[in-house]
Design a protein around this motif. Structure first.
Motif, PDB file in Angstrom:
ATOM      1  N   ARG A  70       0.829  -1.209   0.000  1.00 10.82           N
ATOM      2  CA  ARG A  70       0.000   0.000   0.000  1.00 10.82           C
ATOM      3  C   ARG A  70       0.865   1.261   0.000  1.00 10.82           C
ATOM      4  O   ARG A  70       2.048   1.219   0.300  1.00 10.82           O
ATOM      5  N   SER A  98       0.920  -0.468  -5.607  1.00 11.54           N
ATOM      6  CA  SER A  98      -0.520  -0.324  -5.822  1.00 11.54           C
ATOM      7  C   SER A  98      -0.830   0.077  -7.257  1.00 11.54           C
ATOM      8  O   SER A  98      -1.947   0.501  -7.566  1.00 11.54           O
ATOM      9  N   MET A 146     -10.225  -1.409   6.298  1.00 11.30           N
ATOM     10  CA  MET A 146      -9.390  -2.613   6.232  1.00 11.30           C
ATOM     11  C   MET A 146     -10.180  -3.846   6.683  1.00 11.30           C
ATOM     12  O   MET A 146      -9.954  -4.954   6.206  1.00 11.30           O
ATOM     13  N   SER A 147     -11.133  -3.647   7.592  1.00  7.24           N
ATOM     14  CA  SER A 147     -12.012  -4.762   7.973  1.00  7.24           C
ATOM     15  C   SER A 147     -12.924  -5.139   6.810  1.00  7.24           C
ATOM     16  O   SER A 147     -13.215  -6.316   6.593  1.00  7.24           O
ATOM     17  N   GLU A 148     -13.372  -4.131   6.076  1.00 11.03           N
ATOM     18  CA  GLU A 148     -14.207  -4.415   4.895  1.00 11.03           C
ATOM     19  C   GLU A 148     -13.409  -5.240   3.881  1.00 11.03           C
ATOM     20  O   GLU A 148     -13.904  -6.233   3.330  1.00 11.03           O
ATOM     21  N   VAL A 149     -12.160  -4.828   3.661  1.00 11.94           N
ATOM     22  CA  VAL A 149     -11.318  -5.559   2.703  1.00 11.94           C
ATOM     23  C   VAL A 149     -11.105  -6.993   3.194  1.00 11.94           C
ATOM     24  O   VAL A 149     -11.312  -7.958   2.457  1.00 11.94           O
ATOM     25  N   ALA A 150     -10.704  -7.140   4.467  1.00  8.45           N
ATOM     26  CA  ALA A 150     -10.390  -8.480   4.985  1.00  8.45           C
ATOM     27  C   ALA A 150     -11.631  -9.376   4.977  1.00  8.45           C
ATOM     28  O   ALA A 150     -11.542 -10.567   4.672  1.00  8.45           O
ATOM     29  N   MET A 157     -12.321 -10.354   1.416  1.00 11.91           N
ATOM     30  CA  MET A 157     -11.241 -11.198   0.927  1.00 11.91           C
ATOM     31  C   MET A 157     -11.277 -12.600   1.549  1.00 11.91           C
ATOM     32  O   MET A 157     -10.852 -13.585   0.934  1.00 11.91           O
ATOM     33  N   ASN A 209      -1.960  -9.660   7.987  1.00  5.90           N
ATOM     34  CA  ASN A 209      -2.220  -8.413   7.236  1.00  5.90           C
ATOM     35  C   ASN A 209      -2.821  -8.740   5.876  1.00  5.90           C
ATOM     36  O   ASN A 209      -2.229  -8.499   4.824  1.00  5.90           O
ATOM     37  N   PRO A 223      -5.174  -7.349   4.039  1.00  3.67           N
ATOM     38  CA  PRO A 223      -5.370  -6.302   3.019  1.00  3.67           C
ATOM     39  C   PRO A 223      -4.122  -6.019   2.197  1.00  3.67           C
ATOM     40  O   PRO A 223      -4.207  -5.531   1.075  1.00  3.67           O
ATOM     41  N   THR A 237      -6.647  -2.123  -4.062  1.00  2.00           N
ATOM     42  CA  THR A 237      -7.964  -1.864  -3.457  1.00  2.00           C
ATOM     43  C   THR A 237      -7.782  -1.254  -2.071  1.00  2.00           C
ATOM     44  O   THR A 237      -8.461  -0.279  -1.702  1.00  2.00           O
ATOM     45  N   SER A 238      -6.853  -1.817  -1.296  1.00  7.41           N
ATOM     46  CA  SER A 238      -6.672  -1.362   0.085  1.00  7.41           C
ATOM     47  C   SER A 238      -6.164   0.075   0.135  1.00  7.41           C
ATOM     48  O   SER A 238      -6.564   0.858   0.999  1.00  7.41           O
TER      49      SER A 238
END
Ligand code: NAD
Length: 363
Positions: free
Chosen positions: A15, A43, A133-137, A140, A300, A302, A308-309
């Motif tokens: 990132r 990125s 980051m919670s949304e990404v994880a 994912m 980690n 994300p 995306t992150s």
């Protein structure tokens, strides 16, 4: 103000802390942005994009730290960066001090003002710079689960959505917060059978309202968890008790209830994990097997979807970067409580109670 963006140097970190649009906004307001050459490469963001937006490119982190009044980063400063920080310099990034005494002492000794993404709280007590980051994880976790359920990856050889005539996978999501809700929604989109478990009844009512029909919202107790393990092809660990170690919801002997080749993605591993057999792994070696159940416990997640992150993180941080740049840290903190809540160290003193208590430091 001069804002500096160094390239991230932590391993597996792709990132970058600022998008070209952030540079454009800052320069339009009369600030100057200096960015290390190649900072956006992980990125897919090119130096030319930053130049076109008005940034000045510098060739080393030392130059970026030396020039900047405020450093904007992603990960906690690494050892090589500690000596580059200086008294009065604002460093805005994830720190997670409580997990690292050496880092805490080094940043304190530098005299820099540490403004931590993870403690920036809004008026409802939510943590808007952790949410993306919670949304990404969460999203994912289903993608990873689908991959590791494939036979060549040692999984059961199951397609999440099944096909006409063949049942879809069963996915159990432990914890219905940001990670869990995002995981459940994506899993439902794959047409899997999904159960999401939480102990917060209000949260379960909300999830029951908004989730599609193939998501069951269940109260999380030991009996229900054990019943779910018997059915689950994929278990996603997504619980959190703020400020504490994750509660352990699955014991080692419980794994024997699961089918060989089923998969556990323990997203909560960064807080110790909610499965007894979880231990932290990295993107280089993400999985291991215990009692024929494949475990994925990357701390980690994300980082692997850096592009995306990066966009998700920068969308959330830019507002605060602009406020601090326009007003300076002291005025921004007195005007906006979220900024004040993010300051963990200032003037050589710890200003966050939890950090001070963890390491018995003066507050
Ligand atoms: P959150 O606070 O939004 O949600 C946590 C949920 O867990 C809450 O709804 C809570 O009621 C529930 N819970 C607590 N105890 C429970 C229990 N015994 N049974 C069932 N549910 C229970 O937190 P979040 O943002 O969704 O984060 C979840 C975890 O994921 C955290 O540990 C976070 O640090 C972690 N995380 C990890 C990564 C990674 O890369 N591994 C990335 C982002 C977040």
């Amino acid at each position: 103000m001069i804002i500096g963006v160094p390239k991230e140097i932590k391993s597996d970190e792709y990132r970058v802390a600022m998008l070209p649009v952030g540079v454009e906004e800052l320069t339009r307001r009369g600030h100057k942005v200096v960015i290390e050459a190649g900072a956006g490469m992980g990125s897919g963001l090119l130096d030319e994009d930053y130049l076109a937006a008005g940034a000045e490119l510098l060739s080393s982190p030392a130059e970026v730290f030396a020039q900047a009044d405020m450093i904007v980063k992603v990960k906690e400063p690494q050892k090589a960066e500690w000596e580059l920080m200086r008294p009065g310099q604002v460093v805005f990034t994830y720190f997670h001090f409580a997990a690292d005494q050496e880092l805490t002492e080094a940043v304190l000794a530098s005299g820099a003002t540490a403004v931590a993404y993870e403690t920036l709280a809004d008026s409802e007590g939510r943590l808007p710079l952790l949410t993306p980051m919670s949304e990404v994880a969460g999203r994912m976790s289903v993608q990873e689960g689908a991959k590791y359920l494939e036979r060549p990856q040692m999984g059961r050889g199951i397609l999440l959505g099944g096909v006409p005539g063949v049942a879809p996978a069963h996915i159990t999501v432990l914890g219905g917060g940001i990670v869990g809700a995002n995981a459940a929604r994506i899993a439902a989109g794959f047409q899997a059978n999904v159960a999401i478990l939480d102990i917060n009844l209000d949260r379960l009512r909300y999830l029951d309202d908004v989730m599609p029909a193939n998501v069951d919202c269940l109260y999380s107790d030991r009996h229900t968890i054990r019943k779910q393990l018997q059915r689950a092809d994929l278990v996603i660990g997504a619980v959190l008790i703020p400020g504490a170690k994750a509660p352990r919801l699955v014991e080692e002997e419980d794994l024997k209830l699961m089918q060989p080749g089923s998969v556990i993605i323990d997203v909560a591993i960064d807080q110790g994990g909610c499965i007894a057999t979880s231990r932290p792994t990295s993107h280089a070696e993400p999985t291991y097997m215990v009692h024929d159940v494949l475990h994925y416990c990357v701390t980690n997640m994300p980082g692997a979807v850096g592009r995306t992150s990066t966009f998700a993180l920068c969308n959330a941080t830019l507002r605060w970067v602009l406020e601090i740049a326009d007003r300076g840290i002291e005025e921004a903190a007195s005007k906006f409580r979220p900024v004040a809540s993010a300051i963990n160290m200032h003037g050589g003193k710890v200003t966050n109670l939890a950090v001070a208590e963890t390491f018995h430091l003066e507050y």
